[in-house]
Design a protein around this motif. Structure first.
Motif, short mmCIF file in Angstrom:
data_model
loop_
_atom_site.label_atom_id
_atom_site.label_comp_id
_atom_site.label_asym_id
_atom_site.label_seq_id
_atom_site.Cartn_x
_atom_site.Cartn_y
_atom_site.Cartn_z
N GLU A 8 -16.87 66.00 -91.03
CA GLU A 8 -16.21 64.76 -91.84
C GLU A 8 -16.65 63.38 -90.78
O GLU A 8 -16.78 63.70 -89.52
N VAL A 25 -15.66 56.40 -92.57
CA VAL A 25 -16.95 54.78 -93.08
C VAL A 25 -15.57 54.22 -93.85
O VAL A 25 -14.55 54.24 -94.36
N VAL A 59 -20.55 54.33 -91.06
CA VAL A 59 -19.96 54.97 -90.39
C VAL A 59 -19.70 54.57 -89.03
O VAL A 59 -20.18 53.64 -88.34
N VAL A 66 -24.72 54.02 -94.81
CA VAL A 66 -24.86 54.81 -96.33
C VAL A 66 -24.21 54.03 -96.82
O VAL A 66 -23.18 53.30 -97.18
N ARG A 67 -24.27 55.22 -98.37
CA ARG A 67 -23.56 54.55 -99.92
C ARG A 67 -22.10 54.90 -99.95
O ARG A 67 -22.07 55.97 -99.21
N MET A 68 -21.39 54.21 -100.02
CA MET A 68 -20.14 54.51 -100.48
C MET A 68 -19.69 55.39 -101.58
O MET A 68 -20.83 55.77 -102.60
N PRO A 69 -18.98 56.59 -101.26
CA PRO A 69 -19.26 57.40 -102.16
C PRO A 69 -18.38 57.00 -103.85
O PRO A 69 -17.49 56.66 -103.53
N ALA A 124 -14.69 61.23 -95.13
CA ALA A 124 -15.77 62.12 -96.79
C ALA A 124 -16.36 62.80 -95.09
O ALA A 124 -16.07 62.70 -94.81
N ASP A 127 -21.76 65.13 -97.85
CA ASP A 127 -21.29 64.79 -99.05
C ASP A 127 -22.37 62.93 -99.43
O ASP A 127 -21.82 62.64 -99.81
N LEU A 128 -21.99 62.31 -97.96
CA LEU A 128 -23.02 60.91 -97.72
C LEU A 128 -24.66 60.66 -97.95
O LEU A 128 -25.00 61.56 -96.72
N SER A 154 -27.49 58.97 -97.14
CA SER A 154 -28.25 57.66 -95.97
C SER A 154 -28.64 56.43 -96.65
O SER A 154 -29.32 56.77 -97.39
#
Ligand SMILES: NC(=O)c1ccc[n+]([C@@H]2O[C@H](COP(=O)([O-])OP(=O)(O)OC[C@H]3O[C@@H](n4cnc5c(N)ncnc54)[C@H](OP(=O)(O)O)[C@@H]3O)[C@@H](O)[C@H]2O)c1
Length: 341
Positions: free
Chosen positions: A42, A45, A82, A98-101, A113, A117-118, A120
């Motif tokens: 994990e 972020v 990150v 990263v894109r926020m989930p 997270a 799953d994240l 770039s």
């Protein structure tokens, strides 16, 4: 780029425990899971920049096509940095963007997270443009590519042309050699800006719009009409279409039901279609979504696509930001800034 972030001890998020009006249901409160140490695999972020969209209000209000389990953190689109790595994370280093989930909600200071799953996001793009790359530009891109087989010189027509999607459509269409007829509520305010982006025709979206627009198309008729308003405006778009034209509805800013003119439906074989990016993304082939994002990043990088920013508020001023986003006269998106900025 800093790699020395100040991590809030009790990160806050804009959360709702029941759907309803934003000023009644939203609370700025700590979400305990956002503060924990990242476990193996994990990362933590920190939100850098997040966006306020009409669909966020639909989600908070309970009217959107897909709702979150409650309590829910609001917001769909944004980027983060990150700031802490759990054991065994090799995909990212501290400071990576990263894109926020989306599904977890992005109007939050921090989130823990799974690294896998994240997604770039290029760090060389300005944070504000990067934060807005995932919903409106891909929607505009897909509206131009998924329906009609458009060729350079073809006309398309749209309403709400000064919306974020509308401005993306103008810029992307211009780069593809397509010509755009653009309806707006206030041409006196938006015409010069839209023409500078590449709009070919700009007219007022009123009961004279059809008569105003058609003589300016050099005898051609649009092959594709993009509707995010509804009501009379959608009827104008449908009437402007040529044989076998398509009206694609992807928004309904008036809230009115769409009515269609019978003549065009029968005699011109006009097709009425709907588009929802969310549905497209969930059924897209592997890699297809990333390919659209990459196309968007390339255009943001070379400057052929630029999205307007009205204002940026620290996330704890989310209520002021929402008031600005819902107010008249804004010029571009209202953004929230977090501790990853
Ligand atoms: N289906 C999808 O996948 C998808 C994806 C992205 C966006 N959308 C939808 O597309 C629409 C535009 O989104 P956006 O983020 O680009 O919006 P935006 O930047 O916030 O712009 C909103 C636009 O709507 C116009 N508008 C607002 N209320 C109106 C009304 N009552 N009558 C006529 N025009 C009105 C505004 O005109 P003024 O400037 O004159 O106020 C402006 O042009 C929204 O409905 C959104 O939900 C759908």
């Amino acid at each position: 780029m800093t790699t020395n972030y100040t991590i809030p001890t009790t990160p806050n998020a804009v959360r709702y425990h029941a759907t309803g009006k934003p000023d009644e249901v939203l609370k700025y409160e700590a979400v305990s899971d956002d503060a924990r140490e990242p476990a193996a695999g994990e990362v933590l972020v920190l939100m850098e920049t997040a966006v306020i969209h009409p669909s966020d209000l639909g989600m908070i209000g309970g009217t959107y096509g897909r709702l979150r389990a409650l309590p829910a953190v609001a917001g769909r689109e944004g980027v983060g940095r990150v700031a802490k790595l759990g054991a065994d994370v090799t995909k990212f280093k501290i400071g990576d963007r990263v894109r926020m989930p989306e599904d977890a909600g992005v109007w939050r200071e921090a989130i823990v997270a799974r690294a896998d799953d994240l997604m770039s996001v290029p760090a060389d793009l300005p944070a504000e443009q990067a934060a807005m790359a995932f919903i409106n530009p891909p929607t505009a891109w897909l509206l131009l590519h998924e329906f009609a087989d458009l060729k350079p010189g073809d006309w398309i027509i749209q309403n709400a042309s000064n919306s974020a999607v509308g401005e993306c459509v103008i810029q992307l269409a211009h780069a593809l050699g397509l010509r755009t007829a653009c309806l707006v509520r206030s041409p006196e305010k938006h015409e010069a800006k839209l023409r500078a982006m590449g709009a070919d025709v700009v007219v007022a979206d009123d009961d004279k719009a059809l008569k105003a627009v058609m003589p300016q198309l050099g005898g051609a008729a649009p092959r594709l009409a993009l509707n995010s308003i509804g009501g009379m405006s959608a009827i104008t778009l449908t009437r402007s279409l040529g044989q076998d034209g398509q009206l694609v509805t992807f928004g309904g800013m008036t809230g009115d039901a769409i009515r269609f003119p019978t003549r065009e439906f029968i005699f011109k074989n006009v097709a009425l279609r709907g588009f929802w990016m969310d549905r497209w993304a969930r059924s897209a082939k592997p890699g297809a979504l990333q390919a659209v994002f990459d196309a968007v990043y390339a255009r943001l990088r070379d400057g052929s696509l630029k999205m307007a920013v009205d204002s940026v508020y620290p996330i704890n001023q989310y209520a002021e930001a929402l008031a600005r986003a819902g107010g008249y006269g804004r010029n571009g998106k209202v953004l929230l800034r977090g501790p990853g900025a």
